[in-house]
Write a protein that holds these residues in place. Structure first.
Motif, short mmCIF file in Angstrom:
data_model
loop_
_atom_site.label_atom_id
_atom_site.label_comp_id
_atom_site.label_asym_id
_atom_site.label_seq_id
_atom_site.Cartn_x
_atom_site.Cartn_y
_atom_site.Cartn_z
N ALA A 105 0.84 -1.20 0.00
CA ALA A 105 0.00 0.00 0.00
C ALA A 105 0.87 1.24 0.00
O ALA A 105 1.98 1.24 0.54
CB ALA A 105 -0.91 0.01 1.23
N ARG B 159 -5.32 6.34 -0.08
CA ARG B 159 -4.52 5.12 -0.08
C ARG B 159 -4.74 4.35 -1.37
O ARG B 159 -5.80 4.42 -1.99
CB ARG B 159 -4.87 4.23 1.11
N ILE C 17 -4.14 0.33 -2.55
CA ILE C 17 -3.79 -1.03 -2.17
C ILE C 17 -3.54 -1.82 -3.45
O ILE C 17 -4.37 -1.83 -4.37
CB ILE C 17 -4.92 -1.71 -1.36
N CYS D 298 -1.87 -5.48 4.73
CA CYS D 298 -2.50 -4.48 3.85
C CYS D 298 -3.87 -4.94 3.35
O CYS D 298 -4.73 -4.12 3.02
CB CYS D 298 -1.59 -4.16 2.66
#
Length: 503
Positions: free
Chosen positions: A194, A206, A208, A235
């Motif tokens: 991430a 964010r 991922i 994550c």
């Protein structure tokens, strides 16, 4: 000889600033601060403290580290309380140890106030626990910054063998090299990873992905610094554990303009809802030096029928002067007391006084009209308040034949924070809403943002007079149903929900 405090300011959210850090900062004579210190912390710096901006960011220093070290020592030797304010924690890639070396060598006393650090807090705000016994038993924090033209001094194979969570700070520009180094050291290309940008603030974002796709995804979503990289199976938990963005005001940055002494409660309530709050008082309350008219009124307090307060500040100044002159509060026994609204009413309650009258709408016009309806015309009324008060209030009361003494006890001064460019914040679209609790806060805001196109400003206002003041400058205005802080915050929540519905 003075003293130096190395204070960690945390990752950005002002609520994560430690109690000890806030206490030390409040008493500072000199503040030496970095660019990564959150705006919410910068606004807590005492107005009379001397500021030294060393502007440190990765690869860009306004002042070399050796000069910073010397500034701390020199300022302390002058007898100052010096706060070295750093983003995050002073000892985690903050070069705090280098600063202490010189202070120790020159015999300057110091203390260290640890700060909440981003490799733990930023993942937490994104629903990523850096350790979880089902996935890993260790966490490793690595600087992603390398000197220009040099290779990484990182043992990627050793990091891969730990099977722990890896957190890289200052690694956004080196993300490709970091991911490549880990894969060449044997890490599975599908290992979850991430990149977390501007964590704990309204701009939090964010991405991922996996270590093989993280760079491509980060570029596609245009992730910007400051950002950290997290590598590890934990994550994958972010989708289930993410909590911050679920708060009703998450993602909004709100400017609060109340006087400094009243601002904390409003800011705290907004932060509880997830907003990033910028506390910038646009006005300050200054008791008049000459209180002779109020003191004359003290000598005949028991002759008044009504005592009318139009602000919490009016209550504060009135009781402060009562104490100075050692006036026995029992002389108010037969006097009825009116309060303009909930805030003023609460200030009176703090002193054991229950207001006899509060208007249905919390403004001066309504206070005057509704209180006038209760009068016979023979009453004697004292109004201790701001130097420039609402004229309609007095006019409505005098229409009944009542004798009104309008006594100025304090004045309102306009102020701004030299550390925050409010005009630039609005021009860049960084602030989603400004909260106004009086017409004077509107005027103070306008004075500190001279030249701003006010049609860009969305304003949540308490009361008709406050809204009218904002309307006069062409702002996008909205008025709370009731003239209370809780109602104002409900208004802000409603506006955000409405925006999300249309986006």
């Amino acid at each position: 000889m003075g003293k130096v405090w190395l204070v960690g300011a945390g990752p950005g959210d002002a609520g994560l600033f430690t109690l000890k850090g806030a206490d030390v900062l409040e008493k500072a004579d000199v503040v030496v601060y970095d660019s990564l210190v959150g705006q919410g912390i910068l606004t807590r710096i005492p107005p009379d403290a001397r500021l030294i901006n060393v502007g440190k960011r990765a690869g860009h220093h306004m002042m070399p580290q050796n000069m910073i070290n010397q500034v701390l020592a020199d300022e302390a030797k002058k007898g100052n309380r010096v706060v070295r304010l750093k983003g995050g924690d002073p000892f985690l890639f903050g070069r705090g140890g280098e600063e202490l070396e010189l202070l120790t060598k020159e015999g300057v006393p110091y203390e260290v106030v640890p700060g909440v650090t981003s490799p733990i807090s930023v993942p937490a705000y994104n629903g990523i626990p850096v350790t979880h016994r089902d996935f890993c038993s260790s966490v490793h924090i690595i600087t992603g910054h390398k000197r220009q033209g040099m290779e990484y001094d990182i043992d990627f194979k050793a990091l891969v063998h730990t099977k722990g969570t890896l957190v890289f700070l200052m690694g956004l520009t080196a993300m490709e090299d970091i991911c490549k180094g880990l894969m060449e050291a044997g890490m599975d290309p599908d290992m979850p990873a991430a990149v977390l940008s501007k964590g704990t603030t309204a701009g939090q974002r964010r991405v991922i992905a996996t270590i093989s796709t993280l760079k491509k995804e980060s570029d596609r979503q245009k992730i910007k610094t400051p950002a950290i990289i997290v590598v590890g199976k934990v994550c994958t938990l972010s989708e289930d554990f993410a909590w911050y963005e679920k708060l009703p005001l998450a993602g909004w940055k709100i400017l609060v303009t109340r006087p400094r002494e009243n601002i904390s409660r409003t800011a705290a309530k907004l932060r509880e809802k997830g907003a990033e709050v910028l506390e910038l008082p646009s006005i300050s309350i200054s008791p008049l030096e000459d209180q002779s008219r109020l003191q004359e009124a003290f000598a005949k307090l028991n002759t008044y029928d009504w005592l009318v307060f139009t602000s919490p500040a009016g209550v504060e100044v009135f009781w402060r002067e009562l104490g100075k002159k050692k006036v026995d509060i029992r002389c108010l026994g037969s006097v009825k007391i009116a309060a303009i609204g909930e805030g003023t009413k609460k200030k009176l309650l703090e002193r054991g006084i229950y207001a006899d009258f509060v208007p249905s709408v919390y403004d001066g016009d309504t206070l005057g009209k509704e209180l006038a309806s209760l009068l016979t015309g023979k009453e004697k009324i004292l109004i201790p308040r701001a130097m420039l008060g609402n004229k309609t209030l007095v006019e409505e009361l005098e229409k009944t034949g009542a004798s009104v003494e309008d006594v100025p006890t304090y004045e309102t001064d306009y102020q701004n924070c030299p550390l925050i460019d409010e005009k630039k914040e609005f021009e860049e679209g960084s602030i989603d809403m400004v909260v106004f609790t009086s017409a004077s806060t509107v005027k103070g805001f306008v004075k500190s943002t001279n030249g701003l196109d006010y049609s860009r400003v969305r304003a949540a206002c308490i009361g008709k007079q406050t809204k009218a003041a904002a309307d006069a400058y062409g702002m996008q205005t909205y008025m709370s149903e009731k003239a209370t802080i809780d109602s104002l915050i409900e208004l802000v929540e409603t506006l955000k929900r409405s925006e999300e519905k249309w986006n």
